[in-house]
Motif scaffolding. Structure first.
Motif, PDB file in Angstrom:
ATOM      1  N   MET B 175       0.808  -1.219   0.000  1.00 55.40           N
ATOM      2  CA  MET B 175       0.000   0.000   0.000  1.00 55.40           C
ATOM      3  C   MET B 175       0.844   1.274   0.000  1.00 55.40           C
ATOM      4  O   MET B 175       0.473   2.261  -0.627  1.00 55.40           O
ATOM      5  CB  MET B 175      -0.931   0.004   1.217  1.00 55.40           C
ATOM      6  N   VAL B 203      -4.838  -0.450  -7.720  1.00 52.84           N
ATOM      7  CA  VAL B 203      -5.206  -1.233  -6.540  1.00 52.84           C
ATOM      8  C   VAL B 203      -5.600  -2.653  -6.958  1.00 52.84           C
ATOM      9  O   VAL B 203      -5.210  -3.638  -6.318  1.00 52.84           O
ATOM     10  CB  VAL B 203      -6.340  -0.541  -5.753  1.00 52.84           C
ATOM     11  N   MET B 206      -2.491  -4.496  -7.663  1.00 56.00           N
ATOM     12  CA  MET B 206      -1.801  -4.780  -6.407  1.00 56.00           C
ATOM     13  C   MET B 206      -2.420  -6.022  -5.735  1.00 56.00           C
ATOM     14  O   MET B 206      -1.707  -6.932  -5.312  1.00 56.00           O
ATOM     15  CB  MET B 206      -1.918  -3.564  -5.481  1.00 56.00           C
ATOM     16  N   ASP B 207      -3.752  -6.046  -5.666  1.00 48.72           N
ATOM     17  CA  ASP B 207      -4.419  -7.201  -5.059  1.00 48.72           C
ATOM     18  C   ASP B 207      -4.116  -8.466  -5.859  1.00 48.72           C
ATOM     19  O   ASP B 207      -3.836  -9.520  -5.293  1.00 48.72           O
ATOM     20  CB  ASP B 207      -5.937  -6.981  -5.006  1.00 48.72           C
ATOM     21  N   PHE B 240      -9.593   6.537  -3.885  1.00 45.44           N
ATOM     22  CA  PHE B 240     -10.284   5.289  -4.217  1.00 45.44           C
ATOM     23  C   PHE B 240     -11.781   5.425  -3.971  1.00 45.44           C
ATOM     24  O   PHE B 240     -12.599   5.062  -4.822  1.00 45.44           O
ATOM     25  CB  PHE B 240      -9.702   4.157  -3.363  1.00 45.44           C
TER      26      PHE B 240
END
Ligand code: HEM
Ligand code: FES
Lengths: 226, 252
Positions: B175, B203, B206-207, B240
């Motif tokens: 993060m 994001v 990233m996940d 976000f």
């Protein structure tokens, strides 16, 4: 439902977790306030009226569903986050990190699970008894004598000991949780964040010590007879 | 100075690794940590053994290649510094030094202390860019940017993508890295075109790469060699939320 929760992004999960957690905190504060009635009025009348109001008021009753739903959501999300976090580091370090960090944040799942076990026992002792069991009627009213039920349970040493331990762990949970929720929601401000962190400490101590004090007073004082 | 080193040795990505113990003697207190490893490697080569693989390039704290987890801390005992800039005098009275690679599912070990950080590249490819018109060079200062915004953006841009945040985090979460990259573009007018989409895409990537979630523990901030702050994670969360709600970018 659980399928769609799994597909939430990491940030969405944290945001829901934070919102639900803050809602659960409101419940704790209300619960603490009602419990304190037993201290202000050892005759139990005030507490029983409070409990009666909570059990019959339609607004409070409908909030109950949100409360149960909230707990379930918080727990499911907490478990999913934690499992993903464990999977993200399959090989551990030989020397674990000791960076300067928020200490209680490392034990959220552990404190959370103890709180959950405590909640289950708590539920069996009070909620089920109130809903389905026999609770004597208070003096010459129609209200159930919930106060008596509480005093009976709070005279059992083993229960009181577990209660105190669980509440200390709740303080650990809340100490990190309250200020963390603001960060998750994107609120971090050079001026207000130190205040939020202080408030987090105050809230965790007040809530935990409040519940513990009430329990210990009832346990030790002869003014409360089961 | 004399040291006992316990170093993670692993032939390649598929082989199981283990810790090996080495002794180094007569190390100058003014030599850098990586020079100390160079000295060890030279002695290994002379003995006909495989030298220890570790990433490094600039050795002046700007490229982000070096990535050693030393005695329980990414980049070693000092703060706001990369391991290539740490000198051995920092290890006074430290007899044994344990050196490990970054540990994260998203950063597989390639060999010894060298890891594959292409997961970070994938995150950048997912949205860490801006659209710019081609043509002549634009005039300097043609676009006015508030000083505070420029500063905040520059501070975020200081991220060298070394991955120490992932290494330090108990959840191996990325993060801090992603928030720095999202923020430094989101704070500037040039970053607005993709602003809403960027944060969602990065994001999601990233996940997908298998990094953990953020518990707001703060180990990343404590270990970041470039002093990237948790406030950027909050900013990314705001971006976000705003993006998800389809709202205009919140000017906070
Ligand atoms: C009255 C009870 C509770 C309250 C008020 C509460 C409140 C909170 C709050 C506000 C957070 C912070 C969320 C964030 O960082 O954004 C949190 C995190 C967490 N809670 Fe609770 N919680 C309670 C009970 C539980 C229970 C029963 C569990 C059982 C599993 C649990 C597990 C967790 C975990 C694992 C986290 C950390 C999630 C993460 O960031 O990785 N909590 N809690
Ligand atoms: S080698 Fe470039 S930052 Fe350390």
């Amino acid at each position: 439902m659980s399928n769609s929760i799994l597909q939430y992004s990491s940030i969405t999960k944290k945001i829901v977790m934070a919102l639900v957690g803050l809602f659960l905190l409101m419940f704790l504060l209300v619960h603490l306030a009602v419990n304190s009635f037993l201290i202000f009025d050892p005759s139990r009348a005030l507490f029983n009226e409070g409990a009666h109001f909570m059990a019959t008021n339609p607004l409070i009753q409908s909030m109950q569903y949100f409360l149960f739903g909230g707990f379930i959501l918080h727990i499911i999300l907490g478990l999913i986050l934690q499992i993903q976090n464990w999977l993200a580091r399959p090989v551990r370090y030989k020397i674990e990190g000791w960076s300067h960090t928020s200490p209680f944040s490392k034990f959220m799942i552990h404190t959370g699970i103890i709180i959950f076990i405590f909640l289950l026992i708590h539920f069996i002792n009070f909620f089920f008894v109130a809903k389905f069991g026999e609770v004597p009627v208070f003096a010459d009213t129609e209200m159930e004598d919930m106060g008596l039920l509480v005093i009976q349970v709070f005279k059992i040493p083993g229960y009181v000991a577990f209660y105190v331990v669980a509440l200390i762990l709740l303080a650990f949970h809340l100490h990190h949780a309250f200020q963390s929720a603001f960060q998750s929601l994107g609120m971090n401000h050079s001026k207000y964040t130190p205040f939020i962190k202080g408030l987090s400490t105050v809230l965790s101590v007040v809530i935990s010590l409040g519940f513990i004090a009430i329990t210990l007073v009832i346990f030790f004082s002869s003014r409360y007879q089961a | 100075m004399d040291f006992t080193l316990k170093i993670w040795r692993q032939k390649d990505a598929k082989t199981r690794g283990s810790f090996q113990t080495y002794k180094v003697t007569d190390i100058s207190s003014d030599s850098s940590f990586l020079e100390m490893l160079d000295i060890l490697n030279e002695s290994l080569v002379l003995k006909g053994e495989m030298p220890i693989n570790f990433d490094n390039d600039c050795r002046e704290g700007i490229c982000g290649a070096c990535s050693l987890y030393v005695n329980g801390r990414p980049h070693g005992p000092d703060t706001e510094i990369t391991i290539c800039q740490v000198h051995m005098r920092k290890f006074k009275n430290v007899g044994t030094i344990v050196i490990e690679p970054w540990r994260s599912k998203a950063f597989p070990v390639l060999s010894d202390l060298m890891i594959d950080r292409s997961a970070f590249d994938k995150i950048i490819q997912a949205g860490g860019y801006i659209s710019a018109s081609t043509g002549g060079v634009p005039d300097a200062n043609a676009i006015l940017i508030r000083k505070e915004k420029a500063d905040e953006s520059m501070d975020a841009a200081a991220c060298i993508g070394c991955g120490a945040c992932v290494a330090a985090c108990k959840n191996a979460s990325a993060m801090l890295f992603v928030s720095a990259k999202v923020s430094h573009l989101a704070l500037l007018p040039q970053g607005q075109v993709e602003a809403k989409r960027r944060v969602q895409m990065m994001v999601a990537e990233m996940d997908g790469q298998g990094f953990g979630n953020c518990t707001n523990t703060g180990a990343c901030e404590a270990e970041c060699p470039k002093g990237i702050k948790l406030t950027y994670i909050a900013r990314m969360n705001r971006e976000f939320i705003a993006g998800k709600m389809g709202a205009q970018k919140m000017d906070l």
